[in-house]
Design an enzyme around this catalytic site. Structure first.
Site, short mmCIF file in Angstrom:
data_model
loop_
_atom_site.label_atom_id
_atom_site.label_comp_id
_atom_site.label_asym_id
_atom_site.label_seq_id
_atom_site.Cartn_x
_atom_site.Cartn_y
_atom_site.Cartn_z
N LYS A 172 0.83 -1.20 0.00
CA LYS A 172 0.00 0.00 0.00
C LYS A 172 0.87 1.26 0.00
O LYS A 172 0.57 2.23 -0.69
CB LYS A 172 -0.93 -0.01 1.23
CG LYS A 172 -1.78 1.25 1.42
CD LYS A 172 -2.90 1.39 0.40
CE LYS A 172 -3.60 2.74 0.46
NZ LYS A 172 -4.55 2.88 1.55
N LYS A 240 -0.48 11.98 5.57
CA LYS A 240 -0.23 10.97 6.62
C LYS A 240 0.50 9.76 6.05
O LYS A 240 1.50 9.28 6.60
CB LYS A 240 -1.55 10.53 7.25
CG LYS A 240 -1.40 9.47 8.33
CD LYS A 240 -2.54 8.44 8.38
CE LYS A 240 -2.62 7.54 7.20
NZ LYS A 240 -3.39 6.30 7.35
#
Lengths: 293, 293
Positions: A172, A240
């Site tokens: 990811k 983030k």
């Protein structure tokens, strides 16, 4: 009899994912900080529990979908956390995008209590979550993955087992590198084209037909044409993720110069108050630089 | 009767492009610095001329396919150049990737002699040139484009008129930003994944199925899997294009921070003697950084 599932974290992504599990016929126990989504799910047939511990006590498989590593650590290992309610044999699946190094640490602590863990972050956004069409990137034992597969199939379409615990998260993060950097490249390319007087629609068409073509270009074309950047996937969230990427790069000894630069550009977007826009809005920063604003 | 065409610059791209014009039935006059390609073309039915001027004297439409701006300036405006042989009404099409600002300057000088000009750089590589399947990005007057269209159709498949002279070149530069930056993003992402212990084939498959998917990822997958980087499109040539991009950015007042960084990484590749490899070889530099070599 179907396994009883637990779901913790009913946000933009978690809520429709949990609903798809109900639709697939699984008995479901839910917990979330906000009341609204919990009521929504109980109306749809789920039971509510008062803590992660209470969820863990009632289920065979427990899924979390939370904002970041500290949230998952707290829910999994903290007071009233999963670890306190888990019996040996529980299967724990974290679908949040967090530090894969944190995933490995959590998995190790839970393994000592007989809990098997998978990390399984997703890509595909709110739309993919609603449609049950997510891409799910899974790390953990192969046998555990096989047990979880029918559950994943209720939420996603492309389901890939990538290796041991943490492999889902690392994949990811690799995904998020490519997307952030490619959106920035599109931003620079389209800003240059704009200042050269080119028509944006024609330019995007010509670019999309060649080696510059990408899913980012295709999906974000409406944003670039209307010059509006409603999320989609927020700058704040991608920022983030860029932090997690740089942290992983440091831990593994992988210098990431381009990603580091793009992280700074995303930071600049946030100081301009655009953290709530879609990540394709990085083009607006480049446009600012070119127009002196 | 078919227009007589001229073709100057019979390199890796120019040679198959010129052959496709012969195949389409156009009488063709050629000129190139190297003898081999000229003989190849005359064997196939073209006539050879001794200078750009001599080509210009014999043709209705003249095409150039040369390495960089100074080459085109010399051939178009230098001694024994096109400008010396051109009659009013000549159509000049430069298909090289050069500075669009240089194209505009050359076009202006030639216009004073009654010569119409198009800039029409291509994308698609040697394979696309051989197959007559290039993407051709065209700048210039619409009416001139319409005259040239059947000629383009003998060499390419996606043919787009993008605006006035220089628009083709600016679009090509935008294309080259996206490709260079996206290849660098792939390099960083796959290097992180490698150090995290992930299987490359599985990773590429998972990445290709989501928002990170791109034509670069698809086309370069065999290189990433075999870890060999035979061109394809050479680092040296893309580095040249990055120079043109930064020059255009400066001229138009468009700061290009990510492209500038990628230009430096391509420069580092060349100092390591890898300028002759395919541009996807930028991953080897990132791999070096991560492995301490």
């Amino acid at each position: 009899m179907a396994q009883t599932l637990g779901f913790i974290g009913l946000g933009i992504m978690g809520r429709p994912m949990a609903k798809n599990l109900l639709k697939a016929g699984y008995p479901l126990v839910v917990h979330s900080r906000s009341k609204g989504p919990v009521e929504d799910l109980t109306t749809a047939g789920a039971r509510a529990a008062t803590s992660p511990k209470a969820v863990a006590e009632q289920v065979d498989v427990l899924i979390t979908m939370l904002p970041n590593s500290p949230d998952v650590e707290l829910v999994a290992l903290g007071r009233q956390g999963i670890v306190e309610g888990a019996r040996s044999g529980l299967l724990y699946i974290d679908m949040s995008t967090i530090s894969p190094i944190a995933s490995q640490k959590i998995g190790k602590e839970l393994a000592a209590r007989g809990v098997r863990m998978l990390d399984a972050p997703v890509s595909g956004g709110e739309r993919g979550a609603i449609d049950g069409a997510l891409s799910i990137m899974v790390g953990g034992e192969r046998a555990t993955f096989d047990v979880a597969l029918p559950i994943f199939q209720a939420m996603g379409k492309t389901i890939t087992h990538l290796g041991p615990l943490g492999a889902g998260g690392f994949t990811k993060l690799a995904n998020q590198i490519i997307v952030a950097v490619n959106l920035t490249a599109l931003g620079e390319a389209l800003t240059l084209a704009k200042k050269a007087g080119l028509n944006r629609e024609l330019t995007l068409k010509a670019l999309g037909g060649g080696l510059a073509g990408s899913r980012c270009l295709d999906q974000k074309t409406p944003n670039y044409l209307s010059n509006t950047y409603q999320p989609g996937f927020k700058v704040d969230l991608h920022f983030k993720d860029l932090g997690l990427i740089m942290e992983s790069g440091r831990a593994l000894g992988v210098p990431l110069p381009t990603t580091a630069l793009v992280q700074e550009l995303f930071a600049a977007l946030r100081t301009r108050g655009r953290g709530g826009l879609d990540h394709s809005a990085v083009i607006t920063l480049l446009d600012d630089l070119a127009s002196g604003t």
